[in-house]
Motif scaffolding. Structure first.
Motif, PDB file in Angstrom:
ATOM      1  N   ALA A   1     -12.329   0.418 -11.285  1.00 26.26           N
ATOM      2  CA  ALA A   1     -13.788   0.354 -11.408  1.00 26.26           C
ATOM      3  C   ALA A   1     -14.417  -0.627 -10.427  1.00 26.26           C
ATOM      4  O   ALA A   1     -15.641  -0.691 -10.313  1.00 26.26           O
TER       5      ALA A   1
ATOM      6  N   SER B   1     -19.129  -3.419 -10.000  1.00 25.53           N
ATOM      7  CA  SER B   1     -18.193  -2.518 -10.670  1.00 25.53           C
ATOM      8  C   SER B   1     -18.971  -1.317 -11.208  1.00 25.53           C
ATOM      9  O   SER B   1     -20.180  -1.392 -11.445  1.00 25.53           O
TER      10      SER B   1
ATOM     11  N   PRO C   1     -20.014   1.235 -14.085  1.00 27.63           N
ATOM     12  CA  PRO C   1     -20.092   1.199 -15.555  1.00 27.63           C
ATOM     13  C   PRO C   1     -19.353   2.373 -16.177  1.00 27.63           C
ATOM     14  O   PRO C   1     -19.036   3.367 -15.517  1.00 27.63           O
ATOM     15  N   TRP C   2     -19.090   2.252 -17.484  1.00 28.44           N
ATOM     16  CA  TRP C   2     -18.441   3.332 -18.221  1.00 28.44           C
ATOM     17  C   TRP C   2     -19.267   4.612 -18.208  1.00 28.44           C
ATOM     18  O   TRP C   2     -18.735   5.706 -18.174  1.00 28.44           O
TER      19      TRP C   2
ATOM     20  N   SER D   1     -17.934  -2.148 -18.256  1.00 25.02           N
ATOM     21  CA  SER D   1     -16.994  -1.605 -17.288  1.00 25.02           C
ATOM     22  C   SER D   1     -15.601  -2.103 -17.652  1.00 25.02           C
ATOM     23  O   SER D   1     -15.465  -3.191 -18.222  1.00 25.02           O
TER      24      SER D   1
END
Length: 270
Positions: A40, A119, A121-122, A170
């Motif tokens: 990520a 990074s 994110p989900w 993340s």
């Protein structure tokens, strides 16, 4: 364990007079298809910004954006109404989500040296948020300080300012240490990512970076040196160098300062 060095001289770099920057991953005008992201972790820039200058107001969305101040002072302003001067030991996160605008400029008479980290994110469409954390040098002296962790990890507060790791949306954790000469710290590859996601693989990876605390692009005769070793693999990193490191869950890695000065080391578990 497998270690793939990412040498400082091989990174993308630019000297714009007001800004001296190194890019570990593809960024702006620098593109390298072999170094676009790691898990990520999408951006790892090491920036030095001259006094009375900086990044003017600009927009971001769908990224978790960190600023980690190594030296100097950084003034942050954003469209959420946050205004803050970040100093040595401060770590600020802007969770850009659906969109924010911000500026980052040098505050005071001295240049600012900081790491800019992004990074992924989900998920997209998150509500923008802002967090600040402060970590003293003593908290990092010859031990890992856990400075960033996924939001649902133990001990993570969702308050704007609090103790403990900075919350990130993340699967990334960040540890940092100020490692004295001849001292060492270890890292054990975790059994699963801290997000609690259903990842059953035993294969784990981390990225390590050594800050350029001795100056912009120090030569071979100066700067800190650290040795990474474990499971029959080892390599030495100097300031500005990084490494992709792959191991199995439960495997231990050692990080030793083999130089003559303190090394500021960052470890991203992603």
């Amino acid at each position: 364990m497998k270690i793939i060095p990412r040498r400082s001289i091989e990174r993308g770099q630019a000297d714009h007079d007001w800004l001296k920057t190194f890019h570990t991953f593809s960024f702006a005008m620098y593109y390298n298809g072999e170094h676009e992201q790691f898990g990520a972790l999408r951006v790892l820039n090491e920036d030095r910004v001259a006094p009375s200058t900086g990044f003017g107001t600009h927009g971001h969305r769908e990224f978790e954006i960190f600023s980690y101040v190594v030296n100097g002072e950084l003034e942050h302003r954003d469209s959420m109404g946050n205004v803050e001067v970040l100093k040595r030991g401060d770590l600020q996160l802007t969770s850009a989500g659906t969109g924010i605008r911000h500026s980052e400029k040098t505050h005071g008479p001295n240049p600012v040296h900081f790491l800019q980290i992004w990074s992924q994110p989900w998920k997209n469409g998150l509500t923008p948020k802002y967090f600040t954390r402060h970590f003293t040098d003593e908290e990092k002296k010859d031990k890992w300080a856990h400075v960033v962790a996924p939001v649902n990890s133990p001990g993570v507060s969702l308050e704007r300012e609090a103790k403990g790791p900075t919350p990130v949306q993340s699967p990334v954790s960040l540890f940092t240490t100020l490692l004295s000469p001849s001292k060492s710290v270890s890292h054990t590859f975790p059994p699963s990512i801290e997000s609690g996601a259903t990842d059953t693989s035993t294969h784990r990876k981390v990225y390590m970076h050594v800050a350029q605390t001795s100056g912009y692009n120090p030569n071979e005769a100066e700067g800190a040196s650290v040795k990474i070793s474990g499971a029959g693999a080892d390599t030495v990193l100097r300031e500005g160098d990084g490494a992709y490191i792959f191991g199995e869950a439960g495997e231990e890695m050692s990080v030793e300062n083999v130089g003559d000065r303190v090394a500021e080391v960052f470890l991203f578990d992603t």
